[in-house]
Motif scaffolding. Structure first.
Motif, short mmCIF file in Angstrom:
data_model
loop_
_atom_site.label_atom_id
_atom_site.label_comp_id
_atom_site.label_asym_id
_atom_site.label_seq_id
_atom_site.Cartn_x
_atom_site.Cartn_y
_atom_site.Cartn_z
N ALA A 59 14.42 85.20 75.82
CA ALA A 59 14.81 84.23 76.85
C ALA A 59 14.55 82.80 76.38
CB ALA A 59 14.04 84.51 78.14
N GLU A 60 13.43 82.57 75.70
CA GLU A 60 13.13 81.24 75.17
C GLU A 60 14.14 80.83 74.12
OE1 GLU A 60 9.15 81.39 73.76
OE2 GLU A 60 8.25 81.44 75.76
N ARG A 61 14.56 81.78 73.28
CA ARG A 61 15.55 81.48 72.24
C ARG A 61 16.88 81.08 72.88
NH1 ARG A 61 19.62 83.71 69.30
NH2 ARG A 61 19.66 85.56 70.63
N LYS A 62 17.28 81.81 73.94
CA LYS A 62 18.53 81.49 74.62
C LYS A 62 18.46 80.12 75.29
CE LYS A 62 20.13 86.20 75.53
NZ LYS A 62 20.45 87.22 76.58
N ARG A 63 17.30 79.81 75.89
CA ARG A 63 17.14 78.50 76.53
C ARG A 63 17.21 77.38 75.49
NH1 ARG A 63 13.26 81.08 79.91
NH2 ARG A 63 11.59 80.43 78.50
N ARG A 64 16.61 77.62 74.30
CA ARG A 64 16.64 76.62 73.25
C ARG A 64 18.06 76.38 72.75
NH1 ARG A 64 13.10 78.81 70.51
NH2 ARG A 64 14.34 79.85 68.92
N ILE A 65 18.83 77.46 72.59
CA ILE A 65 20.22 77.33 72.14
C ILE A 65 21.05 76.57 73.18
CG2 ILE A 65 22.33 78.62 71.63
CD1 ILE A 65 20.55 80.77 70.35
N GLU A 66 20.84 76.91 74.47
CA GLU A 66 21.58 76.22 75.53
C GLU A 66 21.23 74.74 75.58
OE1 GLU A 66 20.67 78.35 79.07
OE2 GLU A 66 21.88 80.11 78.53
N GLN A 68 20.17 72.87 73.05
CA GLN A 68 20.77 72.21 71.90
C GLN A 68 22.27 71.99 72.10
OE1 GLN A 68 19.70 74.81 68.67
NE2 GLN A 68 17.64 73.96 68.47
N GLU A 69 22.92 72.96 72.73
CA GLU A 69 24.36 72.83 72.99
C GLU A 69 24.62 71.72 74.01
OE1 GLU A 69 28.44 73.60 72.68
OE2 GLU A 69 26.73 74.06 71.41
N ARG A 70 23.77 71.64 75.05
CA ARG A 70 23.92 70.56 76.04
C ARG A 70 23.71 69.20 75.39
NH1 ARG A 70 20.99 74.04 79.67
NH2 ARG A 70 19.07 72.92 79.12
N LEU A 71 22.71 69.10 74.47
CA LEU A 71 22.45 67.84 73.78
C LEU A 71 23.63 67.45 72.91
CD1 LEU A 71 20.56 65.54 72.97
CD2 LEU A 71 19.58 67.06 71.24
N ARG A 72 24.22 68.43 72.22
CA ARG A 72 25.36 68.14 71.35
C ARG A 72 26.55 67.62 72.17
NH1 ARG A 72 30.03 70.08 69.79
NH2 ARG A 72 29.90 71.85 71.22
N LEU A 73 26.82 68.28 73.29
CA LEU A 73 27.93 67.84 74.14
C LEU A 73 27.64 66.47 74.76
CD1 LEU A 73 28.83 71.20 75.95
CD2 LEU A 73 30.16 70.02 74.20
N ALA A 74 26.38 66.24 75.13
CA ALA A 74 26.01 64.94 75.70
C ALA A 74 26.21 63.82 74.68
CB ALA A 74 24.56 64.97 76.17
N ASN A 75 25.86 64.06 73.42
CA ASN A 75 26.06 63.05 72.38
C ASN A 75 27.54 62.82 72.10
OD1 ASN A 75 23.35 62.47 71.89
ND2 ASN A 75 23.13 64.14 70.43
N GLU A 76 28.35 63.83 72.35
CA GLU A 76 29.79 63.68 72.13
C GLU A 76 30.47 62.94 73.28
OE1 GLU A 76 31.80 64.56 69.64
OE2 GLU A 76 30.35 65.57 68.34
N THR A 77 30.06 63.28 74.51
CA THR A 77 30.75 62.76 75.69
C THR A 77 30.06 61.57 76.34
OG1 THR A 77 29.58 64.32 77.13
CG2 THR A 77 31.66 65.07 76.16
#
Length: 199
Positions: A59-66, A68-77
């Protein structure tokens, strides 16, 4: 009375039927009855890794991946909700737009230094060229500092006019962004050159 005698007789019959089984508790310091082999094996069969711990790690690994994905999209948008804390805030957003809307000499500094190093290595035996390269490099550094200084003075005036004050660290934040190549900046630029900061 008859019931009591009947119970005692039944207990004596049970002791005769199974002389090895005692109804009394074992004396202190002595072993009790040996458990069955199947029961002992069942007690010893315990998982080496707790399933709860494994599920928690997953569960912690999934939260970390999510995250990181939110951060990547935030930096893009440019969505500040999921950006790093250092990039959040209206003044930081204004500073990013102000820098991204300008041409900065500092963003080409690394390319210029790399080109000077190549020329310096190829012309290592020519002292005149080496001296000229050194002078040119110091000149570029000086121009970069002056350009950053002018940019931060202009930005400070705009921040005070719009927000009433300039928050601590915003000018340094803008200077460091101005030293990065435009396509390598994070968060990604949200304005084109010459557009100016967003409202």
């Amino acid at each position: 009375m008859f019931g009591r005698k009947k119970d005692e007789a039944a207990a004596e019959d049970a002791a005769v039927d199974n002389p090895y089984e005692s109804t009394e508790a074992p004396p202190e310091g002595k072993k009790g009855p040996t458990p069955k082999r199947s029961e002992q094996e069942a007690l010893n069969k315990r998982p080496l890794v707790s399933s709860d711990k494994k599920a928690r790690k997953e569960a912690e690994r999934k939260r970390r991946i999510e995250s990181q994905e939110r951060l990547r999209l935030a930096n893009e948008t440019g969505d500040e909700r999921y950006m790093m804390p250092r990039d959040q805030g209206p003044q930081k957003r204004f500073a990013r737009d102000f820098v991204d809307s300008r041409w900065m000499i500092g963003e080409f500094l690394m390319i210029i230094i790399f080109a000077f190093l190549i020329v310096s290595f190829t012309m290592a035996n020519n002292l005149v060229v080496q001296a000229n390269i050194t002078i040119a490099l110091w000149a570029i550094l000086l121009i970069t500092i002056i350009d950053a200084f002018i940019m931060t003075r202009m930005l400070k005036k705009r921040l005070v006019a719009r927000f009433g004050e300039s928050e601590r660290g915003v000018l340094w934040y803008a200077s460091m962004r101005g030293l990065q190549f435009r396509k390598m900046r994070l968060p990604k630029p949200q304005v084109k050159r010459g557009e100016g900061p967003r409202d």
